[in-house]
Design an enzyme around this catalytic site. Sequence first.
Site, PDB file in Angstrom:
ATOM      1  N   ASP A 167      69.998  47.606   0.212  1.00  0.00           N
ATOM      2  CA  ASP A 167      69.026  46.421   0.382  1.00  0.00           C
ATOM      3  C   ASP A 167      69.457  45.377  -0.685  1.00  0.00           C
ATOM      4  O   ASP A 167      68.525  44.575  -0.596  1.00  0.00           O
ATOM      5  CB  ASP A 167      67.580  46.753   0.244  1.00  0.00           C
ATOM      6  N   HIS A 216      64.694  55.046  -0.445  1.00  0.00           N
ATOM      7  CA  HIS A 216      65.261  54.016  -1.232  1.00  0.00           C
ATOM      8  C   HIS A 216      64.027  53.579  -2.274  1.00  0.00           C
ATOM      9  O   HIS A 216      62.989  53.585  -1.664  1.00  0.00           O
ATOM     10  CB  HIS A 216      65.145  52.870  -0.202  1.00  0.00           C
TER      11      HIS A 216
END
Length: 914
Positions: free
Chosen positions: A126, A14
Site C-alpha cells: 500500500d 496488512h
Amino acid sequence: MKKKRTAHIISHTHWDREWYLPYEKHHVRLVQLVDALLDKLDGDTAFKSFYLDGQTIILEDYLQVRPENKERLEKYIRKGRILIGPWYILQDAFLTSGEANIRNMQIGHQDAKKYGAPAKIGYFPDTFGLVGQTPQLMRQSGIDNAFFGRGVKPTGFNNTVSDGGYESSFSELIWEGPDGSKVLGILFANWYSNGNEVPVDEAEAKAFWDRKLADAEKYAATDELLFMNGCDHQPLQLDLPEAIRTAEKLYPDTKFVHSTLPDYLQALEGALGGRELSTVKGELRSQRTDGWGTLVNTASSRVYLKQMNQEGQTLLEKVAEPLAAVANMLGKNYPHHLFTYAWKTLMQNHPHDSICGCSVDEVHREMVTRFAKSRHVAEAIIDDSKRAVAEAVNTSIFAGYGKDPLPLVVMNTTGWNRTGTVTVELDAARLYLREGLGLEENARRMKAVDLSGRELVDEAGNAVPCTVEDLGLLFGYDLPDDKFRQPYMCRRVKLTFQAEQVPALGHRAYAWVRRQPAVTAPAAAAPASLFTGGLVMENAGLKVEIAGDGSFALTDKATGQIYRDLGIYEDTGDIGNEYMYKQPEGEQPLTTKGLPAQIRVLEDTPYRAAVEVCHAWEIPASADDKLDEEMRELVYYPQRKAQRSGKLTTLKLRTVISLEAGSRGVEIETTIDNTAKDHRIRVLFPTDLEASVHRADSMFEIAERGNVPAPEWENPSNTQHQQAFVDVSGEKAGLTVANLGLNEYEVLLDGRNTIAVTLLRCVGELGDWGLFPTPEAQCLGTHTMRMELIPHTGDGIVSGAFAEAYQFQVPWTVCQTGIHEGTLAPSSAPFRWESKELAFSSLKINEETGDLMFRWYNMSRQPGELTFCADFEHEHFYKTTILEEEGTPLSKDAVGCLSLMTGPCEIVTIGIRR
C-alpha cells in the site's frame, strides 16, 4: 490437455501499526490475531502458511505482550509456515531517506535471521507510490521481485502493448530502475485484498469466485492467478481450508492452492517462459491517471512531522554515524546497540499512515515523542563522539596565545569541503560546586571574569572575524564515567563566525585567545559589509535586492541571470483532507505581492548579512459551513462545493533573508503564526527559464520529471514529492531550491516555470473511508521553515549546486576542547575522495566485521568515476551491496588510492578492512 489455471491464495494481514486508531488499540488487535494464528497452526496442518506483512516489527510488537510465545513463533517461522521480513517496517517511499530505507532492510534482515530466514519478497502493498531506485535496492538485497499496489495503471490482456511509460499490459511487468536494474513487478491490480473472506457456503462461493476469477484473469499474463486473503487489520480467516475445498468442488478446471508468495513466484516464472511483458521505467507515481487519487498531498500534511523526520534522519546518518566511525578509528567503541535502537525508534514513524500525516491526532502525538526519543539518542552519540575527536586534535599550537586560550574544533560531516557560518557556545570559565566556595562566591567570581581583549584565530594564527555574545552566568554539570554528577557555574559566551574550507568528513581547529604583543599579527583591514546600499546584499557571486513587499531579485553574477519576484507567498483554501488537497472551485489565490511589509536590517557582519521582513496578512479564517456539512455526508473531496469563509483573521509572517560571504546561495527562514484553518500556504520562486522538465531529489536519485502532466491528468494541482531540493534549469542557467523537511512542491505552468514550495497545509479530517476529525491537522500556532536558493550555470551536478543543497541539510558540529597534544592535525580528514558525478551518502561501521562502510550514488545518468583515498593504515578496499557483506578486494594504486568506474545512477558501497 490444457493446463489447469491455478488460484494461489495467500493468507496475510496488512498491518498498519497506527492509523484510524492509536497504536495501542491496533496493538491489542495484533496480539489477538497472532494468538489465533498460532493456535490455528498448532491444530490444522491444512492451514499451510501465513505472510506476516513483510515487516519484522510485528514480531517485536507481539512478543512485547506475549514473550512466552517466542518459541512457538520461531518454530513456525523455521518451518516456513510463517514468512517474515525482509523489512523492519513497511515504510513510505518518498518521505523517508535512502539511508533510512537501507537501515530498514538491514535491520529487517538481522531480526529475521534470529528466527529463520527473511522472505526475499520486495513487498510494498500500500505504499503511496514508489521511487525509481527501488529495483536497484531490491537487487542489492538479493531480491528479484516487487509486489505493489499503486503507481502503475494496468490495461488488461486486450491491450497487448502498453505505452511504455507508466502503463502495463498485465498485472505482471518488468520494472526497470534508472541504473538498468530490473525486477519482476507484480501489481495488485485488484488490490491486496482480492481474495479476502472466501465463502464456505457453495452458493456464496460460486458468486464470489465467478467474479474474482474473472477480475484476476482480466489483468493476468498467465494462468497463475494471485489472491490475497487478508486486508488492513484483517482477522485470520480460520475456515480458509474449508473454503478452498468448496472452491475445488465448484471449479474442477481450477487448482486452488493455499500458497506462499515465493511458491507463487516460482510458478509464475515457469508459466511466463519467454513471454514478453511490458517494461515500466523509473518512478511509479500514478502518472497516467486522473491525478485525484495519487495521495501526493500527504507530503504536506502535518509538515511539522516531516521537519522532525528530516532532522532525525540527518542527525543519525549524516552526523552521528560518521562522527562515531571517526571516533572508532581513534579507539572509541562504536555504539551499534544505540544506533539500532535509535533507528528502530525513528523508523516506527516511517509507515505511510504515520510519516504521511494521515492518521488521527493521537497517532501523531505519539510520533512527536518517538522523534524526540530517537533524536536524544543521536545527540548523546554525537556528544560522546565529537568529544573523542576533539580530544585527539593537536591544539598545543594555541598554547602561546596569552592566558586561558579556549580552543574549539569545527567538524564537517558532509562529503564535500565546506565553508559557512558556525555558532558555538563556549564556557569562558568554570567553578565547580565541589570546590566549596559557596553559591554566592561562585556567582561573584564568574561575573567578574574578564572577556575583553580576546579574538578568534585559526590554526595559522590568522584573525577570524567573529561576533561575541555574552550569555552571562549559567549553571551546568558534567556526568563523568567514574563519578557522581559534577555541577558547576560558568561564564558562557556565544561565538558566530565563518569557518572556511573545513575538509570533507574532517575538522578544523580554532581558538578564542588573548594575543600577547609578541605574537600579535598585523591588524587586518576591517572587512566590508555585505550591504552595498539600502536593502541590497552582495557577495562575490550573488546580489540580492529586496523590494517593499518583501519579495526580492537575485542576480547570479556568473551567468548574469536575474531571478525576479522571489519569495512571494500564496494562500489558497483547502477543502480536502490529510490525503489530498482540494482548492475551492473558482477561488483566486491570495498573495503578498504588493502587500507592504515592515523591513529592517537584522544582521550586518563581515561574514553574513540578513534582512527581516514582516507581514500582517488578512486571510479567510476557515472554510465556510458547507465544508462541515460535506464532511459529515462523506462527500468525495473532488466533488465538494464549499468555499472560504467571509470572516478574516490576521496571519503573521516573518521572513529572514540572509547572505553569507562565502555562500553560493541565499537562505530564507520563514516563521508563520498560523491562525487560520482549511488553507494552504506556499512560497513562490519564478525561474523565467525555458525548460520542459525539471529535477527533484529523491531516494538515491535526481529524478527528472515533466513539467506538463499526462493527458489523463484532470486534477488542477500537479504537486509532487521532493527530498532535499527541486531544480529548474535552462541551457545556461538554473535555480535549485533546497529545503529542510518541506517535501511538496509544484512547478507551475504560469509561463515562468515558477517553483512553488508548500510550507503549510491545514485540514480538519483524515479522509479515506469515513469521517475521522483531525483538528490538530489544522496546524494552528507557530511554524518555522528554512530554504536555500542556489543559482547555477545550468548543470546542478557539474556546478556543485546539488552538493550545496545536500550540505544545507546537515548541521555543523562544534566542540570546545582544551590545550593538548593529539594524533590529529589541527585541520585534517582521514579520507579523501573525488568525483564530479557522485554524491556522498553515508559512513558507518559494519557490526559483524568492524569494517568501515562508505556509500555514494551517481547523480548522473552517465557513467561516473570515483577516486578514494584512506589516509590511515588499512588492509584493503572492497565493493559490496547495501547489505554490506564482504566482497572481493579491490586494487589500489601506488599511493594506496582506489579508482572505480560507476554506472549511471549506481549506488556504490565500499568497505574498508582495517
